[in-house]
Design a protein around this motif. Structure first.
Motif, PDB file in Angstrom:
ATOM      1  N   TYR A 183       0.922  -1.397   0.057  1.00 26.77           N
ATOM      2  CA  TYR A 183       0.072   0.056   0.191  1.00 26.77           C
ATOM      3  C   TYR A 183       0.803   1.373  -0.040  1.00 26.77           C
ATOM      4  N   SER A 184       2.244   1.104   0.076  1.00 30.45           N
ATOM      5  CA  SER A 184       3.180   2.431   0.019  1.00 30.45           C
ATOM      6  C   SER A 184       4.185   2.114  -0.842  1.00 30.45           C
ATOM      7  N   THR A 185       5.248   2.882  -0.859  1.00 28.25           N
ATOM      8  CA  THR A 185       6.334   2.845  -1.984  1.00 28.25           C
ATOM      9  C   THR A 185       7.538   3.305  -0.929  1.00 28.25           C
ATOM     10  N   PRO A 186       8.641   2.508  -1.062  1.00 26.28           N
ATOM     11  CA  PRO A 186       9.935   2.910  -0.287  1.00 26.28           C
ATOM     12  C   PRO A 186      10.198   4.586  -0.410  1.00 26.28           C
ATOM     13  N   LEU A 187      10.683   5.137   0.786  1.00 27.01           N
ATOM     14  CA  LEU A 187      10.917   6.634   0.966  1.00 27.01           C
ATOM     15  C   LEU A 187      11.766   6.978  -0.397  1.00 27.01           C
ATOM     16  N   GLU A 188      12.966   6.211  -0.651  1.00 29.19           N
ATOM     17  CA  GLU A 188      13.802   6.761  -1.759  1.00 29.19           C
ATOM     18  C   GLU A 188      13.263   6.848  -2.907  1.00 29.19           C
ATOM     19  N   ILE A 196       7.955  18.800 -10.384  1.00 27.82           N
ATOM     20  CA  ILE A 196       6.570  19.589 -10.460  1.00 27.82           C
ATOM     21  C   ILE A 196       6.480  20.978 -10.124  1.00 27.82           C
ATOM     22  N   GLN A 197       5.736  21.716 -10.648  1.00 29.31           N
ATOM     23  CA  GLN A 197       5.723  23.284 -10.410  1.00 29.31           C
ATOM     24  C   GLN A 197       4.368  23.507  -9.894  1.00 29.31           C
ATOM     25  N   GLY A 198       4.370  24.518  -9.174  1.00 34.75           N
ATOM     26  CA  GLY A 198       3.198  25.157  -8.432  1.00 34.75           C
ATOM     27  C   GLY A 198       1.659  25.016  -9.089  1.00 34.75           C
ATOM     28  N   ASP A 199       1.605  25.282 -10.391  1.00 35.86           N
ATOM     29  CA  ASP A 199       0.579  25.663 -10.951  1.00 35.86           C
ATOM     30  C   ASP A 199       0.101  24.343 -11.786  1.00 35.86           C
ATOM     31  N   GLU A 200       0.705  23.343 -11.419  1.00 37.29           N
ATOM     32  CA  GLU A 200       0.566  22.057 -12.161  1.00 37.29           C
ATOM     33  C   GLU A 200      -0.400  20.971 -11.470  1.00 37.29           C
ATOM     34  N   LYS A 201      -1.257  20.342 -12.356  1.00 40.60           N
ATOM     35  CA  LYS A 201      -2.244  19.157 -11.771  1.00 40.60           C
ATOM     36  C   LYS A 201      -1.521  17.865 -11.668  1.00 40.60           C
ATOM     37  N   ILE A 202      -1.738  17.411 -10.675  1.00 40.39           N
ATOM     38  CA  ILE A 202      -0.887  15.944 -10.493  1.00 40.39           C
ATOM     39  C   ILE A 202      -1.765  14.924 -10.000  1.00 40.39           C
ATOM     40  N   TYR A 203      -1.624  13.758 -10.916  1.00 39.08           N
ATOM     41  CA  TYR A 203      -2.762  12.953 -11.027  1.00 39.08           C
ATOM     42  C   TYR A 203      -1.918  11.340 -10.345  1.00 39.08           C
ATOM     43  N   ASN A 204      -2.703  10.734  -9.604  1.00 35.20           N
ATOM     44  CA  ASN A 204      -2.156   9.389  -9.138  1.00 35.20           C
ATOM     45  C   ASN A 204      -3.235   8.373  -9.205  1.00 35.20           C
ATOM     46  N   PRO A 205      -3.054   7.115 -10.297  1.00 36.78           N
ATOM     47  CA  PRO A 205      -4.461   6.610 -10.275  1.00 36.78           C
ATOM     48  C   PRO A 205      -4.633   5.528  -9.454  1.00 36.78           C
ATOM     49  N   CYS A 206      -3.683   5.307  -8.396  1.00 36.85           N
ATOM     50  CA  CYS A 206      -3.869   4.314  -7.262  1.00 36.85           C
ATOM     51  C   CYS A 206      -2.841   4.853  -6.273  1.00 36.85           C
ATOM     52  N   TYR A 207      -3.249   5.524  -5.339  1.00 36.92           N
ATOM     53  CA  TYR A 207      -2.458   6.161  -4.583  1.00 36.92           C
ATOM     54  C   TYR A 207      -2.556   5.435  -3.037  1.00 36.92           C
ATOM     55  N   GLY A 208      -3.166   4.452  -2.972  1.00 38.93           N
ATOM     56  CA  GLY A 208      -2.690   3.757  -1.688  1.00 38.93           C
ATOM     57  C   GLY A 208      -2.882   4.502  -0.469  1.00 38.93           C
ATOM     58  N   LYS A 247      -8.791   6.758   3.141  1.00 34.45           N
ATOM     59  CA  LYS A 247      -9.045   7.421   4.268  1.00 34.45           C
ATOM     60  C   LYS A 247      -7.625   7.697   5.100  1.00 34.45           C
ATOM     61  N   VAL A 248      -6.975   6.872   4.924  1.00 31.52           N
ATOM     62  CA  VAL A 248      -5.397   7.148   5.605  1.00 31.52           C
ATOM     63  C   VAL A 248      -4.557   8.105   4.748  1.00 31.52           C
ATOM     64  N   ALA A 249      -4.835   7.957   3.439  1.00 32.25           N
ATOM     65  CA  ALA A 249      -4.163   9.093   2.477  1.00 32.25           C
ATOM     66  C   ALA A 249      -4.607  10.343   2.848  1.00 32.25           C
ATOM     67  N   ASN A 253       2.952   4.233  -8.787  1.00 33.31           N
ATOM     68  CA  ASN A 253       3.393   2.835  -8.372  1.00 33.31           C
ATOM     69  C   ASN A 253       2.187   1.631  -8.296  1.00 33.31           C
ATOM     70  N   PRO A 254       2.125   1.014  -9.249  1.00 34.54           N
ATOM     71  CA  PRO A 254       0.813   0.309  -9.617  1.00 34.54           C
ATOM     72  C   PRO A 254       0.975  -0.995  -8.762  1.00 34.54           C
ATOM     73  N   PRO A 255      -0.290  -1.702  -8.641  1.00 30.87           N
ATOM     74  CA  PRO A 255       0.011  -2.899  -7.772  1.00 30.87           C
ATOM     75  C   PRO A 255       0.118  -3.871  -8.976  1.00 30.87           C
ATOM     76  N   PHE A 256       0.924  -5.165  -8.419  1.00 27.74           N
ATOM     77  CA  PHE A 256       1.357  -5.979  -9.491  1.00 27.74           C
ATOM     78  C   PHE A 256       0.594  -7.099  -9.370  1.00 27.74           C
ATOM     79  N   SER A 257      -0.665  -7.072  -8.665  1.00 24.82           N
ATOM     80  CA  SER A 257      -1.500  -8.361  -8.619  1.00 24.82           C
ATOM     81  C   SER A 257      -2.267  -8.724  -9.817  1.00 24.82           C
ATOM     82  N   ALA A 258      -2.377  -9.820 -10.221  1.00 26.02           N
ATOM     83  CA  ALA A 258      -2.858 -10.185 -11.452  1.00 26.02           C
ATOM     84  C   ALA A 258      -4.333 -10.568 -11.347  1.00 26.02           C
TER      85      ALA A 258
END
Length: 557
Positions: A114-119, A130-142, A176-178, A213-218
């Motif tokens: 549900y998360s990604t390593p820090l580095e 990322i610039q301040g006026d840009e829209k950022i999208y994450n399709p699976c944010y965990g 909810k956690v996100a 960082n997508p899930p790898f479950s089939a």
């Protein structure tokens, strides 16, 4: 850090759901960072033996909202956890490290999916620029650990800049956690949606930057893909490579740049010939491929890479970050290091010891430039330039066109270890006559195993001219222009250098050899030099070895 981990372990004992325990920790971080006076007041009341459980839960609900609030078990020692939180460093960077430890290092918590390593989070965000006026999208944010990194990096460049964050997540508990994570980082989370992107996308707009960082479950519900125009032709592929679903979905929204974590093998298999990879090449979508060190994702044995996509690239930057310089041991797993060197190489787009550029015009058959080729082999000639044919063996029986025909079905068991092969062990009496005649082996055909940890190579004797034999689908045939060329090429494949070159192909394509890449294999220009004498010795010693083996076997009687 020790106190934060101690606090988390204590809370875990009173809550069944691990995500609830994380939510409670985030609530406590929020009250510590945003309402320090309120925290001190509760500690003062608790120290005077005043009941604070109910009033603290009410206050936390008021602070984080009813939607996100998770109540702390009333049996907990509230004064104990409040003092622990007060006495610890709860800056965002320390909280990031805390979340990294409990999700990535403490694998018994089973939160690593549900998360990604820090580095890795840091690398992805820095590459995205990322610039301040840009829209950022994450399709699976965990659980949203990535959002803490976005806020830190962007606020360091542009303090107090609003972050336009958009995302979709299937699991409402993770969402909810996100959102609590966003609240902690002072990010607006109103566009973080709970939705199944496989059934229908929620957003109808394009985004400047995409990170994933997508899930790898089939097992992600690929039945929905059959009739969806976004994923036309992807249904069978997604059963093996689930990350392709998120990659293709996100491309519909891409304006400027996207970064994805992928298993490297998804860029090395037959999927490269799909309409999706053709689209990547035609539009110049691949900006960079960064190969990551092994063992940086818990309980994942695959090799991973970062794929950077943007429109209209003329060349692909390949960065090899697999070497020891880019990782350090951290418990059972590795952590990525020297990120500055990776990001500097990415933005400079200049070749050095660990990165190189490949123009799109130099890429053949969708063979992505991953690991740099050995420069010691650059002065040579490719098999295709020599006029050599390379093709797969075929299954020529078991179809509706079978008729009676006698031929040998040739497999690895028929390979002589040294020198000529001419004895076949599997005879068949039914097959597709046209296919059998079309794919029949010829004298001096070189054959290689399609799969394996190490290459297996043989050359067929001129004595097979009177035999009808067909190599099966597990074999790759190399058909040379003349016998001298075939003997020279066999001797090269027999040599240490040839074995290393073939082994690199097998390793690169995950223990399977790619026909198009084999055609592009660079061999020394002098590969025919002294080949007749060498091959004669190989055959001589092979005969002697066979006699020795026969003599040893006779002693068993």
């Amino acid at each position: 850090m020790e106190k934060l981990l101690q606090c988390f372990e204590y809370i875990k004992r009173y809550h069944v759901d691990m995500l609830d325990s994380i939510s409670i920790m985030l609530e406590l971080f929020i009250i510590k960072n945003a309402y320090p006076d309120t925290l001190r007041e509760f500690i003062a009341l608790g120290s005077k033996r005043k009941p604070i459980a109910q009033s603290l839960n009410h206050k936390l609900e008021e602070i984080v909202s009813k939607e996100l609030f998770i109540a702390i078990n009333p049996n907990i020692n509230f004064l104990k956890i409040l003092k622990l939180i007060q006495d610890t460093d709860t800056t965002l960077s320390n909280i990031e490290e805390f979340l990294h430890i409990i999700t990535q290092k403490k694998t018994s918590n089973k939160l690593y999916f549900y998360s990604t390593p820090l580095e890795i989070n840091e690398l992805l965000v820095r590459l995205l620029d990322i610039q301040g006026d840009e829209k950022i999208y994450n399709p699976c944010y965990g659980i949203g650990t990535l959002f803490l990194m976005i806020s830190q990096i962007l606020y360091a460049k542009q303090p107090n800049t609003p972050i336009a964050l958009y995302g979709e997540e299937l699991d409402a508990r993770l969402a909810k956690v996100a959102k609590l994570t966003c609240k902690l980082a002072n990010i607006d989370y109103q566009h973080l949606i709970v939705n199944d992107i496989l059934k229908a996308p929620f957003f109808e707009q394009k985004f400047d930057k995409i990170i994933c960082n997508p899930p790898f479950s089939a097992h992600i519900g690929v039945e929905y893909l059959k009739d969806d125009k976004r994923f036309s032709g992807l249904h069978s592929l997604a059963k093996t490579y689930a990350e392709w679903v998120f990659l293709i979905h996100a491309l519909y929204y891409l304006k400027k740049r996207a970064v994805f974590i992928l298993r490297t093998q998804t860029l090395q298999k037959s999927s490269l010939e799909s309409e999706f990879m053709q689209r990547f090449y035609k539009q110049g979508l691949i900006e960079a491929i960064i190969e990551l060190p092994k063992n940086i994702f818990p309980h994942q044995n695959a090799d991973f890479c970062v794929l950077v996509l943007s429109p209209n690239n003329q060349e692909i930057l390949s960065i090899d970050a697999k070497g020891e310089h880019f990782w350090k041991k951290d418990g059972k797993y590795n952590r990525l290091v020297n990120l500055d060197e990776i990001t500097e190489a990415f933005f400079a787009r200049k070749e050095n010891d660990f990165c190189f550029l490949t123009p799109y015009t130099h890429i053949t058959s969708y063979n992505l430039p991953l690991t740099r080729k050995d420069t010691s082999q650059n002065e040579g000639i490719t098999l295709s330039t020599l006029g050599v044919e390379v093709f797969r063996g075929q299954r020529v029986y078991g179809g509706k066109n079978d008729t009676r025909i006698e031929y040998y079905d040739v497999g690895l068991a028929d390979f002589n270890e040294y020198g000529f092969s001419e004895e076949f062990y599997t005879k068949r009496f039914l097959g597709d006559r046209l296919k059998v005649q079309k794919y029949a082996l010829k004298p001096y055909d070189i054959c290689l195993s399609l799969r394996g940890n190490t290459p297996k190579v043989t050359i067929f004797s001129p004595n097979i001219a009177h035999k009808l034999a067909v190599a099966n689908a597990g074999i790759v045939i190399v058909r040379c222009v003349n016998p001298k060329q075939a003997i020279g090429l066999y001797c090269y494949f027999y040599s240490h250098n040839g074995q290393s070159a073939l082994s690199a192909l097998y390793e690169h394509y995950t223990k399977s050899i790619d026909v198009e890449s084999l055609k592009s294999l660079v061999i020394p220009t002098d590969f025919e030099s002294h080949c007749a004498q060498k091959f004669e010795k190989i055959c001589k010693f092979s005969t002697q070895l066979k006699d020795i083996k026969d003599s040893l076997e006779s002693l068993r009687g």
